[in-house]
Every structure is written in C-alpha cells, then in structure tokens.
Design an enzyme around this catalytic site. Structure first.
Site, PDB file in Angstrom:
ATOM      1  N   MET B   9      11.505  71.793  81.878  1.00  0.00           N
ATOM      2  CA  MET B   9      12.791  72.020  81.205  1.00  0.00           C
ATOM      3  C   MET B   9      13.202  70.763  80.463  1.00  0.00           C
ATOM      4  O   MET B   9      13.661  69.791  81.059  1.00  0.00           O
ATOM      5  CB  MET B   9      13.857  72.403  82.224  1.00  0.00           C
ATOM      6  CG  MET B   9      13.579  73.736  82.894  1.00  0.00           C
ATOM      7  SD  MET B   9      15.031  74.326  83.769  1.00  0.00           S
ATOM      8  CE  MET B   9      14.446  75.931  84.341  1.00  0.00           C
ATOM      9  N   GLY B  10      13.030  70.794  79.140  1.00  0.00           N
ATOM     10  CA  GLY B  10      13.382  69.641  78.307  1.00  0.00           C
ATOM     11  C   GLY B  10      12.134  69.065  77.681  1.00  0.00           C
ATOM     12  O   GLY B  10      11.150  68.802  78.373  1.00  0.00           O
ATOM     13  N   LEU B  11      12.165  68.888  76.363  1.00  0.00           N
ATOM     14  CA  LEU B  11      11.021  68.307  75.663  1.00  0.00           C
ATOM     15  C   LEU B  11      11.514  67.192  74.739  1.00  0.00           C
ATOM     16  O   LEU B  11      11.121  67.083  73.588  1.00  0.00           O
ATOM     17  CB  LEU B  11      10.256  69.402  74.888  1.00  0.00           C
ATOM     18  CG  LEU B  11       8.850  69.039  74.379  1.00  0.00           C
ATOM     19  CD1 LEU B  11       7.935  68.563  75.480  1.00  0.00           C
ATOM     20  CD2 LEU B  11       8.226  70.221  73.634  1.00  0.00           C
ATOM     21  N   GLY B  12      12.415  66.384  75.300  1.00  0.00           N
ATOM     22  CA  GLY B  12      12.866  65.187  74.587  1.00  0.00           C
ATOM     23  C   GLY B  12      11.911  64.049  74.901  1.00  0.00           C
ATOM     24  O   GLY B  12      10.709  64.254  75.068  1.00  0.00           O
ATOM     25  N   GLY B  15      10.344  64.434  78.549  1.00  0.00           N
ATOM     26  CA  GLY B  15       9.546  65.658  78.588  1.00  0.00           C
ATOM     27  C   GLY B  15       8.239  65.514  77.813  1.00  0.00           C
ATOM     28  O   GLY B  15       7.171  65.939  78.271  1.00  0.00           O
ATOM     29  N   VAL B  33      -5.309  66.020  93.778  1.00  0.00           N
ATOM     30  CA  VAL B  33      -4.694  67.202  94.378  1.00  0.00           C
ATOM     31  C   VAL B  33      -5.633  68.397  94.447  1.00  0.00           C
ATOM     32  O   VAL B  33      -5.281  69.420  95.025  1.00  0.00           O
ATOM     33  CB  VAL B  33      -3.397  67.617  93.632  1.00  0.00           C
ATOM     34  CG1 VAL B  33      -2.401  66.471  93.648  1.00  0.00           C
ATOM     35  CG2 VAL B  33      -3.686  68.055  92.202  1.00  0.00           C
ATOM     36  N   GLY B 187      18.321  51.548  68.822  1.00  0.00           N
ATOM     37  CA  GLY B 187      18.185  52.714  69.692  1.00  0.00           C
ATOM     38  C   GLY B 187      18.252  52.383  71.174  1.00  0.00           C
ATOM     39  O   GLY B 187      18.010  53.234  72.026  1.00  0.00           O
ATOM     40  N   LYS B 205      23.391  55.496  89.497  1.00  0.00           N
ATOM     41  CA  LYS B 205      22.133  55.094  90.112  1.00  0.00           C
ATOM     42  C   LYS B 205      22.371  54.398  91.457  1.00  0.00           C
ATOM     43  O   LYS B 205      21.620  54.607  92.411  1.00  0.00           O
ATOM     44  CB  LYS B 205      21.359  54.196  89.149  1.00  0.00           C
ATOM     45  CG  LYS B 205      20.877  54.984  87.913  1.00  0.00           C
ATOM     46  CD  LYS B 205      20.468  54.073  86.787  1.00  0.00           C
ATOM     47  CE  LYS B 205      19.931  54.863  85.591  1.00  0.00           C
ATOM     48  NZ  LYS B 205      19.796  54.013  84.396  1.00  0.00           N
ATOM     49  N   GLY B 302      12.282  54.798  78.952  1.00  0.00           N
ATOM     50  CA  GLY B 302      11.167  54.972  78.018  1.00  0.00           C
ATOM     51  C   GLY B 302      10.350  56.194  78.360  1.00  0.00           C
ATOM     52  O   GLY B 302      10.309  56.628  79.504  1.00  0.00           O
TER      53      GLY B 302
END
Lengths: 428, 428
Positions: B9-12, B15, B33, B187, B205, B302
């Site tokens: 969920m999320g492709l920023g 993601g 695994v 940025g 945090k 990052g």
C-alpha cells in the site's frame, strides 16, 4: 509455570555477570518469557574459591559432565572459554538436546560450522551474540536487521585492548611499549598480550562477522592478519598531520560475491564515524547496498555488558522453547565462499619511506609506482633536520594489493630506498 | 514452494524502494525464507501516473479494500502514511488474518496499542522497524538485543531534517531561516516544515522507542515537546565556546520505573558519541543498567534505507509464517506506566540572560538560584561592546525541572533581567 533450568559453565568475569543479571532482572525476564529462569548448576575450577557474589554452594560442580548429563537442564551457558575439550562438551550437550548460549569467539570462529550443524541435526539453538563486540547486539543486527540487504563491507574495532593502546598513543603521544605496560597494569591487557596486539582476537571475531554478514563460511585461515606492535608514535604523528587516526580495523569486504577479510592497523580519515571510537569501546561499521552507512557502538567487554548479550541470547532460547521452534532458524551460511585474489583486493595506502637525500631519488620512486600502475595521491617530504637521509610520506589512490606488493618488492631492491618504515591501509 | 503474496500500500519513495529490494534481492531473500516473495497488488493514488520503476500495470489498484479483501494476500506492507482511514484499513486487514509491516510512525505512535491488541487477538504479526530511524534496526535491538537489560535512558537524533539544519548552522554559521530555505530547496524539508522543526515528528518516534524500551505504553501526550525554530546562531556560538553542540534530542529516561519523555534542542558535550552525528543521519543512544553506553547510527530516511527495514520486517513475518508462530511474540508493554513529575525530572541547564549592566545584578540572580536550590556550575559575562546591558551565560548542575521553572518565573518578574534569551537542557 515450569522453570527453565540453566547450567552455567564458568564463573569468571562474564559468568558472574550472568548470575547477577539472571537473579537481579528475574522479574523483567519473567515478564518476557513467562517462566522463571533458574541457574541450577555452575561449573567452576575450584569449588572452595572465594567469590564476589554469593552463590548456593550446592550448585557448584567441578565436573562439566555433571551438567551435560543432567536431564533437567534445558540450556547450557558456556562462558568458560577454551576450544578442545569445550568443543567436545558442547557437542555432547547438543547430542543430549540441550540448547547452547556461548560467549566463546575462539570456539565459534574455529568450530562454528561443526557446532551449528550438530545443533541443526538435534533441533537445538546455538546463540553466540557475546562472542563479538561484548554488549553490542551486532550478530542479531546482521542476521535480522539486515536480512533484506546485501552487505558489502564490515569494518570493526572489535578488540578493546588494542583500541585502548592506540587511543592513548594518539591522545597522549606515548610510545607503544609504555602504553602496553600501563594497559597491563590496569588489567586491560593480558600479561601475554600476543592474541590481542597481534590481531588474532580481532581476526576470530571478523571470521564470525564475515560468515554471518556474507552468509558464507569464512575460516580463520582466510583472514589476513597484522597487529599493532609495529605502530610507532611517528606513524601516528604523520597520520594526524594528514587528518587520520590509526585504528586496528577488521575489514571484511564483498564484491560480486568475492570476499576478503583482513585485520590490520589502518589510517582512518577523521570524520568517518569509526575514527572517533576511542578507549576500550568497540564499534562495527556496516555498509549495505541498500541501507548505506550504519555503525553500532558500545562496550566490547566487561562483566555486565558481555553478560547482557549472553542473557539476551538466553531469553531468545527460552522464547523459542515456548514457541517450540528451537533450531528452526534457517542456516545463515548458504552461499559458496569465493575469496578475492590479491589482484581483486583494492585499497588506498600510506607509505613512509626512509630514502637517500639526493637528486633523482624521487624520480626513481615515481618510476616504480608508474611501472606497477599505482597512482599517487600525494607525496610529502617533511623536514628532518640533523637526520641522515630524507623521509617520504606517500599516499596512493585505490590500488590492488598485488600491485602494492610488487611496489614494495621493488623498493626493497632499490638502493636509494634505505628503509620501508611503514605501510598502512587507508580508509574513509 | 508456494509464494508468499504481499499487498503493497503506497508507491511513493519508500514503496518504490520496497519493490526494488524485493525484486532485486529475490534470490537472497529466498535463501533465507525458502519461498518466493511476490508483490501481487500495489495501492496507488493514480494508476495513470508515470513511475521511476517499471511495475506490472495490472497489479496497480486505487482501492485499498481490493488488497484487504484479497484472500490470496498474506502480508500487507503499508507505506502510504496517514492515520484515520489507514487505521481502519489496517484493523480490517488484521481482522482478515493478514500480517502487517508498516513504516507509519504516526499510526504506531497514536494507535499502536489498539493495532497490536487486534494483531494479538487474530494471531497476526505487526512489525514497524521502519517507523523510527529509517535504516537503523533500533526496534529489534531494544526488544531482542537488550531483552536482558533495564534500559535507563534513550537519546535520539531521530529527525534528519532538523539535524541537517542544526549541522549547517553549527558548521557554516548560517541563520536558521536561511538554512531552512536551503533544506526546503534540497527536498530535506517539507514546504510546511512544522512537523519536523517543531519536534512533532521526533516526539512520535520517541513515543514508540520509549514504549518499547521501557515496556510500558507511553502516549504522544506524555512527551514534552519543543522544536528548533527558536535556536539562534548566537546560542550555537556560545555552545561552541563552552564545548557543546546544539542537537534536537529526544530524551526518554527511567528511574525506579518512573518515566519521562521529551524532545528539545539540547546542548550536547563534544566527545559524547551523539554530538558528532551530523547532517541527515540519525542515531539512537541507549544506556542500560548492565550494558552501559551504546549507540546505533545510520540513515534516518530515504528510499532504500527505509525499505531495507521494511523488507527485513517482511522477512521476519515470512520466517514466522514458516514456523507457524505469527503473533506469538510476547507483548512488550506489560508494565504500568508511571510518569515522572517535574520534581523528579532532573537535568543540567544552560541559560542565556540579557540583564541590566549595573552592580548588584549578579547578586540578585545568584539569590534567585539559591532560593530554589539550583546549584550553579559556571557564570560567564562575555564582552558585548556597543550593546546596551550585559549578557550572562549560566550553566547549572543537575536540578529538577520544577526548580528551574520557579527560577525562570522569578527571573521574568525581576526588573534587572531584561530578557531570558535562551534555556537549553544540557547532556553529556
């Protein structure tokens, strides 16, 4: 709640810390594992010896097999050290289904694969966080924290004794021999300091870290080792002038699945996080392809820091017991080991040469570098009034170890180079 | 081997990193695994948008419920952010037995207990390593590495934006407003920088770290927060003169099970490991009763560093799936939360006062300190030629927050104190 029974082998510095933490933090430990953790037997060399902690005398034994054969004991905590008989004892404990927590770097560096294979066969856990960098949970971090990444470089200050000596030499301008004596008097160095100062202790720890970090079985024999006994105050002064600190670094590198591991005094650029790790502290710098630069810092030895790691492993074993998954962790060493050749190992170098003080010498030297394709970053000739001959301080760009060896061989045969005083790897 | 299916969920930024690592490191991941890990659906805001990576267009969806309702999907990786609807989506995913990996600090700081309770009820994993300090595996370290210890203090540089700004101010002598503008242009800071510069991001945090470190449910409301917008170049210059750096520190402390958590600009003694953490890097310093001083350093944000933590959590979920032990970790928050009062919170302080330049003023000020039992470490009156009035730089010994508040109240009423220019907590 049935208590989990622990057989503790060794009641020296770390063993004493383990008793203190297991007893002192019992409530916290139970909060996490929902069982009392009881040290039911303790192996000692001499039952009659006076101790700094009070332990039930009835728990003490001088016979390791009494612990191994005790069917009630679930976990053996091995903090006695040694390799030969210790290995036999550990293998037999595993044979009998006991889990192992050990702080024994020698054992794991030299017999790790054999012990881990037996553990897997018997469905037992073997954890050894305390074997490297005392209180720093670096083994967990490499296995779990960076399971998703490809680690390309591990640099460790993993020996507190040598870091203490180099820090004193750097900060106080003292000579190696004097600081070593002082470290011995303070108990930071052994009366026979060979294993520490010649880099052997660090090499064992780097064997363990490289095996885990690169997921391939690295052996102690694969590690190229050089200690600090030849580091001079002059070297450190020149390092400072160039903006470096001298540190004993373990360096494990990987490129395209080719590995190299070494331990050597290294000039580390000030400003690199590992350059400011001082005194008996340890640190492990890890570079991963995805994560980039990370560093883990903390006490590398000592009663309670090391015992913290031992007991954290014990908690992990007990949690696995509750879940019924002991020995079920996937093996970490599933890659074929491929060692880099000297042609593939690249680094920058610092050289200190004592040369004849006459015209044409620098040209001769430059010719040798050029012949072996070694590119020079800088050459300095400091004033050495009253001395016969001249000193040359040379920094190179990154160059293969094979080329550097050729250069050093050529210098040894060049009459104008009187002494190759120092050669350092450079990082940062 | 049945593949493990992941709904992303999320492709920023993060993601995209997750896709890159899961695809790029597939072989390494399978080595650990023993199953392929496949991202089978990806939630995006706009399917038509151009992407920096190539993804199968058929996997993209704009409807989160398509992922939640897909019975094939085993794990939801949530890197879209948000609180309100995100929480509902996560709860429903858990309700349907899906495990969750999230990088969402806001969600975990504000609704962590509710989400973890639902996960426990449904036997699901919820891992959130990436929510704090990006690529540094600090949550694992606190839960597992220090399971045996009693953590007494956690100090974190957990916001890269503010650390970048303060580093620039310290190293280049620039003003706050100018550096903020530069950070926005690069940025490193948002166009509305409030959440970062006012300490709110760091507070979230620290809520997560304190909850885990102290094993008690700390809330965001428990955190005393002050940001860096009032830090001046003058403060930093005085800090340097005294041998300090100004850092935005999250500080969580515990004494006898009483807790305090705060975020504030703090003067940190040079030589303390956290004082030299610069730029956008993060670091978390942890002090444990047994282990002593440790510090964990790395990239705080990052694409790839954060994705490293996300995918490491994904590996942990899949390992648990293979072992059949998802959701079986003991809850970490089993202690009753007891907050320290202002009388119990002790620290050293630095004060910068603008006062009348006449005889007797220092005596008045000393009297106020004495009245509230605040012991002075040093007083300096720097030369301020041409200025009206005098400046006083005062360092105190450790003193309660309650006493310091009384002192500040008294100064506000003292006519000879014209301005209380700065008040800093002091560490190291």
């Amino acid at each position: 709640m049935k208590p989990v029974k622990v057989g503790l082998m060794g009641l020296g510095t770390v063993g004493t810390g383990v008793v203190r933490i297991v007893e002192g933090h019992q409530e916290d430990l139970q909060g996490q594992v929902a069982s009392p953790i009881v040290i039911s037997k303790i192996l000692v060399k001499d039952r009659a010896k006076a101790r700094s902690i009070s332990v039930d005398h009835g728990k003490l034994t001088e016979d390791p097999w009494e612990i191994v054969r005790d069917p009630e004991i679930d976990v053996v905590v091995e903090v006695m050290g040694g390799i030969g008989s210790t290995k036999e004892i550990m293998l037999e404990a595993l044979e009998r289904g006991k889990h192992i927590v050990t702080a024994n770097k020698d054992l794991m560096a030299m017999h790790g694969p054999e012990i881990l294979a037996k553990a897997k066969e018997k469905g037992c856990d073997v954890f050894y966080e305390a074997s490297v960098a005392g209180g720093i949970p670096i083994i967990r971090t490499l296995i779990e924290g960076f399971s998703s990444d490809r680690i390309t470089k591990i640099m460790g200050i993993v020996n507190g004794t040598t870091n203490y000596i180099l820090t004193k030499m750097s900060q106080e301008g003292a000579a190696y021999a004097d600081v070593l004596k002082e470290a011995q008097a303070l108990g930071y160095a052994e009366s026979d300091p060979t294993s520490d100062v010649e880099g052997l202790d660090a090499a064992r720890k780097m064997t363990i870290l490289a095996t885990i970090g690169f997921r391939a079985n690295v052996s102690l024999e694969d590690v190229d080792v050089k200690g600090i006994s030849s580091v001079t105050q002059e070297d450190i002064q020149y390092a400072h002038q160039l903006g470096y600190e001298v540190k004993l670094l373990g360096i494990a590198e990987r490129q395209d699945d080719f590995i190299s591991v070494s331990v050597q005094p290294t000039m580390v650029k000030r400003g690199h996080p590992i350059a400011s790790v001082n005194g008996v502290f340890n640190a492990v710098y890890v570079h991963g392809e995805a994560v980039g630069e990370t560093m883990f810092y903390g006490p590398g030895a000592g009663e309670l820091p090391t015992a913290t790691s031992v007991v954290a492993d014990l908690v992990a074993v007990v949690k696995n017991m509750k879940l019924g998954v002991n020995g079920r962790q996937a093996s970490v060493s599933y890659k074929e080991k491929k060692l880099k050749t000297d042609e593939q190992i690249a680094s920058k170098y610092f050289l200190l040469l004592h040369v004849e003080d006459r015209a044409g010498v620098l040209m001769q030297i430059a010719q040798v570098f050029s012949q072996y394709d070694v590119s020079i970053e800088s050459v300095m000739q400091p004033a050495t009034p009253g001395q016969k001959g001249a000193e040359l301080i040379i920094s190179t760009h990154a160059v293969s170890k094979a080329s550097m060896n050729e250069v050093l061989k050529a210098f040894a045969e060049l009459s104008s180079v009187q002494t190759i005083k120092s050669v350092y790897r450079v990082e940062g």
